[in-house]
Design a protein around this motif. Structure first.
Motif, PDB file in Angstrom:
ATOM      1  N   UNK A 182       0.740  -1.238  -0.037  1.00 23.95           N
ATOM      2  CA  UNK A 182       0.064  -0.010   0.013  1.00 23.95           C
ATOM      3  C   UNK A 182       0.698   1.510  -0.140  1.00 23.95           C
ATOM      4  N   UNK A 183       0.074   2.393   0.237  1.00 25.29           N
ATOM      5  CA  UNK A 183       0.833   3.687  -0.043  1.00 25.29           C
ATOM      6  C   UNK A 183       1.020   4.386   1.336  1.00 25.29           C
ATOM      7  N   UNK A 184       0.469   3.827   2.445  1.00 24.01           N
ATOM      8  CA  UNK A 184       0.539   4.549   3.919  1.00 24.01           C
ATOM      9  C   UNK A 184       0.746   3.525   4.928  1.00 24.01           C
ATOM     10  N   UNK A 185       1.937   3.639   5.637  1.00 22.12           N
ATOM     11  CA  UNK A 185       2.357   2.919   6.551  1.00 22.12           C
ATOM     12  C   UNK A 185       2.413   3.568   8.299  1.00 22.12           C
ATOM     13  N   UNK A 186       2.000   2.793   9.097  1.00 16.82           N
ATOM     14  CA  UNK A 186       2.087   3.237  10.470  1.00 16.82           C
ATOM     15  C   UNK A 186       3.491   2.434  10.867  1.00 16.82           C
ATOM     16  N   UNK A 187       4.402   3.347  11.563  1.00 13.27           N
ATOM     17  CA  UNK A 187       5.506   2.666  11.980  1.00 13.27           C
ATOM     18  C   UNK A 187       5.225   2.503  13.790  1.00 13.27           C
ATOM     19  N   UNK A 188       5.524   1.465  13.956  1.00 16.22           N
ATOM     20  CA  UNK A 188       5.268   1.027  15.565  1.00 16.22           C
ATOM     21  C   UNK A 188       6.617   1.078  16.272  1.00 16.22           C
ATOM     22  N   UNK A 210       1.253  -2.159   8.697  1.00 19.25           N
ATOM     23  CA  UNK A 210       1.888  -1.688   9.804  1.00 19.25           C
ATOM     24  C   UNK A 210       3.145  -2.180  10.216  1.00 19.25           C
ATOM     25  N   UNK A 211       4.397  -1.455  10.435  1.00 23.19           N
ATOM     26  CA  UNK A 211       5.668  -1.728  10.641  1.00 23.19           C
ATOM     27  C   UNK A 211       6.060  -1.816  11.944  1.00 23.19           C
ATOM     28  N   UNK A 212       6.365  -2.969  12.501  1.00 23.89           N
ATOM     29  CA  UNK A 212       7.049  -3.046  13.901  1.00 23.89           C
ATOM     30  C   UNK A 212       8.440  -3.014  13.906  1.00 23.89           C
ATOM     31  N   UNK A 213       9.219  -1.992  14.704  1.00 26.74           N
ATOM     32  CA  UNK A 213      10.623  -2.194  14.731  1.00 26.74           C
ATOM     33  C   UNK A 213      11.056  -2.214  16.074  1.00 26.74           C
ATOM     34  N   UNK A 214      11.853  -3.180  16.386  1.00 25.68           N
ATOM     35  CA  UNK A 214      12.354  -3.178  17.870  1.00 25.68           C
ATOM     36  C   UNK A 214      12.449  -4.487  18.306  1.00 25.68           C
ATOM     37  N   UNK A 215      12.324  -4.939  19.689  1.00 24.75           N
ATOM     38  CA  UNK A 215      12.396  -6.124  20.367  1.00 24.75           C
ATOM     39  C   UNK A 215      11.087  -6.705  19.976  1.00 24.75           C
ATOM     40  N   UNK A 216      10.738  -7.760  21.040  1.00 28.67           N
ATOM     41  CA  UNK A 216       9.492  -8.348  20.835  1.00 28.67           C
ATOM     42  C   UNK A 216       8.120  -7.423  21.240  1.00 28.67           C
ATOM     43  N   UNK A 217       8.377  -6.646  22.220  1.00 27.90           N
ATOM     44  CA  UNK A 217       7.383  -5.865  22.513  1.00 27.90           C
ATOM     45  C   UNK A 217       6.782  -4.774  21.238  1.00 27.90           C
ATOM     46  N   UNK A 238       1.565  -7.010   8.195  1.00 23.29           N
ATOM     47  CA  UNK A 238       2.576  -6.353   9.285  1.00 23.29           C
ATOM     48  C   UNK A 238       3.951  -6.765   8.676  1.00 23.29           C
ATOM     49  N   UNK A 239       4.913  -5.794   8.902  1.00 26.18           N
ATOM     50  CA  UNK A 239       6.203  -6.029   8.569  1.00 26.18           C
ATOM     51  C   UNK A 239       7.020  -5.853   9.807  1.00 26.18           C
ATOM     52  N   UNK A 240       7.898  -6.664  10.072  1.00 24.02           N
ATOM     53  CA  UNK A 240       8.750  -6.789  11.310  1.00 24.02           C
ATOM     54  C   UNK A 240      10.294  -6.532  11.075  1.00 24.02           C
ATOM     55  N   UNK A 241      10.834  -5.862  11.679  1.00 22.69           N
ATOM     56  CA  UNK A 241      12.335  -5.351  11.892  1.00 22.69           C
ATOM     57  C   UNK A 241      12.911  -5.327  13.059  1.00 22.69           C
ATOM     58  N   UNK A 242      13.618  -6.535  13.477  1.00 24.80           N
ATOM     59  CA  UNK A 242      14.057  -6.764  14.648  1.00 24.80           C
ATOM     60  C   UNK A 242      15.039  -6.383  15.105  1.00 24.80           C
ATOM     61  N   UNK A 243      15.555  -5.759  16.419  1.00 24.68           N
ATOM     62  CA  UNK A 243      16.550  -5.041  16.792  1.00 24.68           C
ATOM     63  C   UNK A 243      17.220  -5.926  17.869  1.00 24.68           C
ATOM     64  N   UNK A 244      16.672  -6.848  18.402  1.00 21.33           N
ATOM     65  CA  UNK A 244      17.417  -7.770  19.207  1.00 21.33           C
ATOM     66  C   UNK A 244      17.324  -9.154  18.562  1.00 21.33           C
TER      67      UNK A 244
END
Ligand SMILES: [Fe+2]
Length: 365
Positions: free
Chosen positions: A29-35, A91-98, A130-136
């Motif tokens: 899509x054209x619009x993303x929420x970064x969490x 929705x894009x989740x960036x970080x650890x599990x939380x 959902x898109x996931x980008x782990x940092x842990x």
């Protein structure tokens, strides 16, 4: 032999994964929420990586940065409202599990307004991709269909679990681990270890999950000693992120056992880090398992290159330091709560209340 296997997430592993493969996001899509949480996404460089990519692709984005450790129901409901207001397509989740777990719950709640329906497994309306980008290197959330949330009203952790919660895409770039504080790296790697080992011991273990669990444990075993102080070379970080991904793929199929069930109460009521709690409990859990599943428990210790249970206990204590003491009465309450979790039924054999109490006492008594 009979088993099922499903891992629908398309994973991109390696340095510059976002830059090399990020164009796939245009399909969402054209619009993303970064969490994100409040710090980790920025510190790691992952937030800049994602927003630079979104800008280059012409994808509009907004950021929801209120995810706390052990995200609450209130937080994900607020995130879902913000996502709806922004009219995000994904929705894009960036970080650890939380943050990654929160991103999944937010994606589900935008159209399915009632969290209780989701907890009951009823997904009546679409879930945003959902898109996931782990940092842990621990949670494995980037390859699981789970979102673990804290229900403060009831004082418990509750799980969303549904195939639609698997991320569409995951980007695993181990450079994002470079700035992770030493204790966080240790805690998250112990979480990954517990995923692989619990998956191997779980009632729902399969031949394929066993293979991934053994590989994950072997990699973790090579790096565990002195982990907090180790130099963060690219090989180390790649190995840890890969092992954590493998362990996530394991629990995506097998679920977790009583060790995670016991850890939940410690994180909700004693503000203990999730990975720390699992790591602390694990020597007692493996002692329990050694009685009932000696071959599998011995295989876990061998994969970790540990010369028996005592060596494992020493390794964990060396990494986490002495565990805090918890009053006997409190341990009774924690054992009671853990005995009510679904994790009990995935443990072989199902531990009795006194088994659980004994594991708590051995660890924190
Ligand atoms: Fe975990």
């Amino acid at each position: 032999m009979q088993f099922q296997w499903s891992m629908p997430t398309r994973c991109f592993f390696g340095h510059d994964a976002l830059r090399r493969h990020g164009e796939v996001l245009t399909s969402l899509g054209k619009r993303a929420m970064v969490v994100t949480g409040r710090a980790g996404a920025e510190r790691s460089g992952a937030l800049t990586g994602v927003t630079t990519l979104l800008d280059a692709l012409g994808i509009s984005w907004a950021r929801f940065e209120q995810v706390e450790p052990n995200p609450s129901l209130e937080t994900v409901l607020a995130g879902a409202r913000a996502t709806e207001e922004f009219a995000a397509d994904f929705v894009i989740g960036i970080g650890g599990g939380s943050p990654m777990d929160a991103a999944k719950a937010i994606a589900a709640l935008v159209h399915n307004r009632d969290p209780e329906a989701l907890f009951a497994g009823r997904y009546d309306y679409p879930v945003l991709p959902v898109v996931a980008v782990p940092t842990t290197a621990g949670t494995g959330s980037e390859v699981t269909p789970y979102s673990i949330l804290t229900d403060h009203g009831r004082g418990i952790k509750r799980s969303l679990s549904a195939p639609v919660l698997f991320p569409a895409f995951s980007f695993l770039d181990s450079r994002y681990l470079d700035t992770l504080p030493g204790p966080s790296l240790v805690n998250t790697v112990l979480d990954a270890l517990s995923h692989a080992a619990e998956g191997f011991l779980a009632r729902r273990a399969t031949p394929l999950s066993d293979t991934l669990a053994m590989e994950s444990l072997a990699i973790i075993g090579r790096h565990l000693a002195g982990l907090a102080e180790k130099e963060r070379d690219p090989k180390l970080l790649d190995d840890l992120l890969y092992a954590s991904q493998l362990a996530g793929m394991v629990i995506a199929q097998t679920g977790t056992t009583i060790a995670h069930g016991m850890g939940y109460g410690l994180t909700v009521h004693h503000e203990m880090d999730h990975g720390y709690a699992n790591g602390a409990i694990f020597p007692a859990f493996l002692s329990f398992s050694m009685v009932h599943q000696p071959d599998r428990t011995t295989a876990i210790l061998a994969a970790l290159a540990m010369d028996g249970l005592e060596a494992f206990q020493d390794a964990v204590t060396g990494l986490l330091g002495p565990f805090p003491k918890i009053a006997a009465e409190r341990l009774d309450q924690l054992a009671q709560a853990a005995s009510q979790t679904a994790n009990v039924h995935n443990t072989v054999p199902e531990p009795s209340l006194s088994d659980i109490r004994a594991m708590f006492t051995a660890t924190f008594g």
